[in-house]
Design a protein around this motif. Sequence first.
Motif: not given
Length: 753
Positions: A447-448, A471-474, A479-480, A482-486
């Motif tokens: 993601i990073l 978009l792929e990162a989002v 899907a994972g 990982q709300q804190p980095i949204m």
Amino acid sequence: MGTCASCGTEFAPLPSRARYCSNACRQRAYRQRSAGTSTVVTELPAHDDAFVGRETELAELLSLLRKHRLLTIVGSAGVGKTRLAVEVARRSRKAEVRTVELGKLSRPDQVVQAFAEAVGAYQHAGVALRTTLLAALGNRRILLLVDNCEHLVEECCGVVDALLSRCPNVQVLATSREALRTVGEAVYPLHGMEDDAVRLFTERAGVQGDQELIAAVCARLDGVPLAVELAAKLSRTVSLCDLANHLDHRLDLLSDAGGEQSRHRSLRAAIDWSHDLLTGQEKELFRRLALLPGGFGLDIAQVVHGGSAIGTVIGLLTALQAKSLVVRENDGRFRMLESVRLYAEERLREHGEHGVTAERIIEWLCEKGEPGVTSSILSPEQVKAQHQEYDNVAHAFARLVAPQDDRRLMLATMLLRVCFDRGYFAEAGAVLMQVLHQSAADHRYRILALEYASLLAVHEERHDEAVKYALEAVHTAEAGGQQPIMCRLFRTLATAYDGAGDAANTAWALRQSIEHGVRNGNDVSVAVSSQNLGWTLLVQGDVEGARELVEGALPALRAHARPDVVAIAVHSAGCIALERGDLTTAGARFAEGAQLSAYQPRAVLESVEGRGVVAVLSGRHELGVRLLAACRQMRTVWVVPAEQWWQRKMDSVLDVAREALSRAAFTRALNAGRAMDVRHALETALDKEIVRDAVLSDRQRMVVELVAQGMTNAQIAAKLGISHRTVESHVHNVKTALNLSTRAQLVAWAQSN
């Protein structure tokens, strides 16, 4: 009166025996020299080659020698302590100088004997040699050059302490790889040469050669004179290019096979000498630090040492520093000279610890990058840590981590993250893209990596790819779970849309970012996205909406964000003030931004330009043109284009200055600005007198008065005998200078001024 060079007694010298008081003393000295057992040196050591450079060090040492009775030159292997000390003693003009060479001694009890023989004091039956030495030097005015004390420090301290306390005219100049730590000692740390290293190389090589390549070789060798001299000698038979390309193997290359076999005949032997003086624990930490070419702090030193107590690690590092095997930088971090580090890496492999040490370092470095995976914005301390460890990350990526290890994703992303800040990212970007395409689709570091692939694509104007990666990162993060980095990922997506010119989706993505940030309590990240949305609204013409967002974001940013992030928001606030006609606030905001980003030449351009805009609108036309021309020149050289809205603003202001100034004055200001460097431009931009009330030219004021009388542009043109287009230009430039948007506002201003 003279002093006998053999027994040390005072005598009235005759022409035939100026150095000895009797034939017996002369014969005794001869027998001792012939037997090779005497360390008596009645003159300073002679050298066949010239002493090169070190003028600053010589001046400082001679000054210290006039103030202190004990002066110790301390430095690492091969740094030139002995040669410099000899030159200092030679230039000191002391009446008597004797050299005490301790390098070949191996036992503490030999130290007093070496001092005694050097000054011609011999033991008498039933009297301790130290007592005889003190008696012999009781009234002599003498400088003792005591060379290579490091392996016999304790015994050397004892003798020197006694001499300084009992013999008032004795002065000691010592060389050692660690300080003697005795009362009254002045310590002078000696480092590698800088510019003088090239002179030394050229003099020892006997030919000029490619000076840039020689400078590069000397820099790789840390300017250590021993290494430089050995490399210069090797350059007589090996080309400079080949020499430069094989410096990773310098410990084998740099030796003087034809010379005397001593610790000064090869780089490895010189470092061996220091290494052999370490304790077992010191050797252990020393070799484990070898895989950190970018330097290290206490935290990583503790990690490579296996998690030992911090007090233990501090003690060991202090010992290594005292013995000149690590040096402490101004920022508090430690490092090894490259030659010493390569030696330590050899010892690490010999002990079979390379793999486990490398694993500890890789794991620790990935932990430094972990906030990028778990939090929505990096703190200033986290960014600073990544910058500090950049060289270690690069080394770990290239030399330590296995090709199939997915942690390469994290390391490659950290490299690109720092390169973005430094402005040189093409190479790091290519590395990241290669690793990204080789990584597993579900790896958490992906993601990073996708996020930075998107940012890279924006910089390289591959806008469709930038949107795709963002978009792929989002989607992967959603899907994972990982709300804190949204919040951050949607902000990255907005950057990609903005690059593609999609204003609607840019605003949508930023609102999504703010919504996620508020939901997850990411106050600073929300403030960053709010400032970005504020800029978007400003560009779209919604000045009040922009002001509300940016002014609302500034308190959180000033309190918690990095200076470069705050500078961006402050610039936005300055632009908003410009649009509202508030030159005073605009000038203050741009000045604040310049101070915040002064340490980043590329980042400071917008703030300097802002001050230039304010200068022109305040009537300081030439000053403003100089600043705007300087920044335009730097943007061209650095390939840093301005944002389109901001470029249009600057172009409009330059038109105002062009009209207000004569052609010669405008050209003069342009040329002066182009000649500025970034520091000069910054200092000029921070001139407190920039902000003044706007000043109109006589022709501009005449046009405004006619507008206020209700005349059309055509009527004004006919009355003044100028073209209709020229009148339009005057009206436009006056409105720009006064920050007015309509003709009615211009009439109102004319009536009140």
